[in-house]
Design an enzyme around this catalytic site. Structure first.
Site, short mmCIF file in Angstrom:
data_model
loop_
_atom_site.label_atom_id
_atom_site.label_comp_id
_atom_site.label_asym_id
_atom_site.label_seq_id
_atom_site.Cartn_x
_atom_site.Cartn_y
_atom_site.Cartn_z
N ASP A 97 52.76 36.82 -7.36
CA ASP A 97 51.85 35.69 -7.15
C ASP A 97 50.46 36.16 -6.72
O ASP A 97 49.51 35.39 -6.70
CB ASP A 97 52.42 34.71 -6.11
N GLU B 108 55.58 44.34 -10.65
CA GLU B 108 56.29 43.05 -10.63
C GLU B 108 57.23 43.03 -11.85
O GLU B 108 56.82 43.35 -12.96
CB GLU B 108 55.26 41.91 -10.68
N ASP C 105 56.92 43.16 -1.27
CA ASP C 105 56.81 41.70 -1.24
C ASP C 105 57.89 41.13 -2.15
O ASP C 105 57.62 40.53 -3.19
CB ASP C 105 55.41 41.27 -1.68
#
Ligand code: SAM
Length: 284
Positions: free
Chosen positions: A96, A115, A164
């Site tokens: 994000d 990611e 994350d």
């Protein structure tokens, strides 16, 4: 008119996230902006009158426009004010882009964002204003890859690694295991620091306690810290600060100006743990 009456005057559908079988959080969905299925997860973005745009993966809140700063500032700035010279940075997960925008506040050389799900990046680019400019920054390198596999194969070394990840289910599961942290340690420069999110001290204390056991075997310095995140389970979130050489308390630089939550007093205070955490995390 009471808050309850006001809330019921507009009939928007309710989106519920369960935090345990008998409790959780709900949002009124003013507008559904996007719903897509990737090979990894269901991705939804909707609008809530109070929190603005909300990103949900597999039914779990990842970020909201209104309160993202609590989580992203506390994920990034503690490591960056403590590391002597953070230049080469890695983020695992975080598609994000909230963590990326905070990292780019510092004069770093390069940041890799690894990611697994390209659709999270595409959707976030469209609905969250911070991602596109961060990816256009020439210091950012987006890699669509499994963070676990990336670490096994890379021979790069990093000064700061930020994990994350989403909750320990599906593709994120390996990012919570011991061998992943072993590989993380091997990709650090000697003064490297890892920060990882660990979940809610209320709901996830068992998994934090299990990680504490292997983290203390792997890293000479293991510190836990807390931050409020209003839309995450329990409203308080735990992070680990891991290193062999660099502790969090000797401050090397000021944080960037314009932050909404983090400052150096908050930094010092965040490492103070409540008694119920100390009694399980500080005895090993
Ligand atoms: N801290 C936030 C939370 O728990 O709500 C996490 C936000 S961020 C959106 C988490 C990201 O990790 C997701 O976009 C997900 O696709 C990504 N992810 C999950 N497993 C991964 C893996 N093995 N490698 C790289 N990224 C992964």
């Amino acid at each position: 008119m009471s808050i309850k009456e006001k809330a019921s005057t507009k009939e928007f559908p309710e989106i519920k996230e369960y935090h345990a079988t008998s409790c959780g959080i709900f949002f009124k969905r003013k507008k559904l902006l996007c719903t897509k299925n990737s090979p990894y997860q269901k991705i939804e973005v909707f609008e809530n009158e109070y929190f603005g745009r909300i990103l949900i993966l597999d039914g779990l809140v990842q970020t909201t426009e209104r309160d993202e700063f609590f989580y992203h500032e506390m994920l990034v700035h503690p490591a960056f004010v403590a590391h002597p010279l953070p230049q080469n940075i890695l983020i695992i997960g975080g598609g994000d882009g909230g963590g990326l925008k905070e990292i780019l506040c510092y004069p770093i050389e390069q940041v890799y964002l690894v990611e697994i799900d390209p659709l999270v990046v595409e959707v976030s680019k469209k609905y969250f204003p911070w991602l596109l400019p961060s990816l256009k920054d020439k210091r950012s390198k987006l890699l669509i890859a499994d963070g676990r596999e990336f670490l096994k194969e890379t021979d790069r070394k990093f000064d700061v690694v930020i994990v994350d990840s989403s909750d320990p289910v599906g593709p994120s599961l390996p990012l919570h295991e011991k061998d992943f942290f072993e590989d993380l340690k091997n990709c650090l420069n000697p003064e490297g620091v890892v920060v990882t999110q660990l979940g809610s001290p209320l709901y996830h204390l068992d998994s934090i306690t299990k990680k504490n056991i292997f983290l203390k075997k792997l890293f000479k310095l293991v510190f836990f810290y807390l931050a409020p995140v209003p839309t995450y389970p329990g409203g308080s979130w735990c992070f680990a600060f891991l290193s062999d050489k660099v502790g969090p308390f000797a401050i090397k630089r000021n944080p960037p100006s314009g932050l909404k939550y983090f400052n150096l007093e908050i930094h010092q205070a965040a490492f103070a743990l409540p008694a119920f955490m100390r009694s399980v995390l500080c005895k090993t």
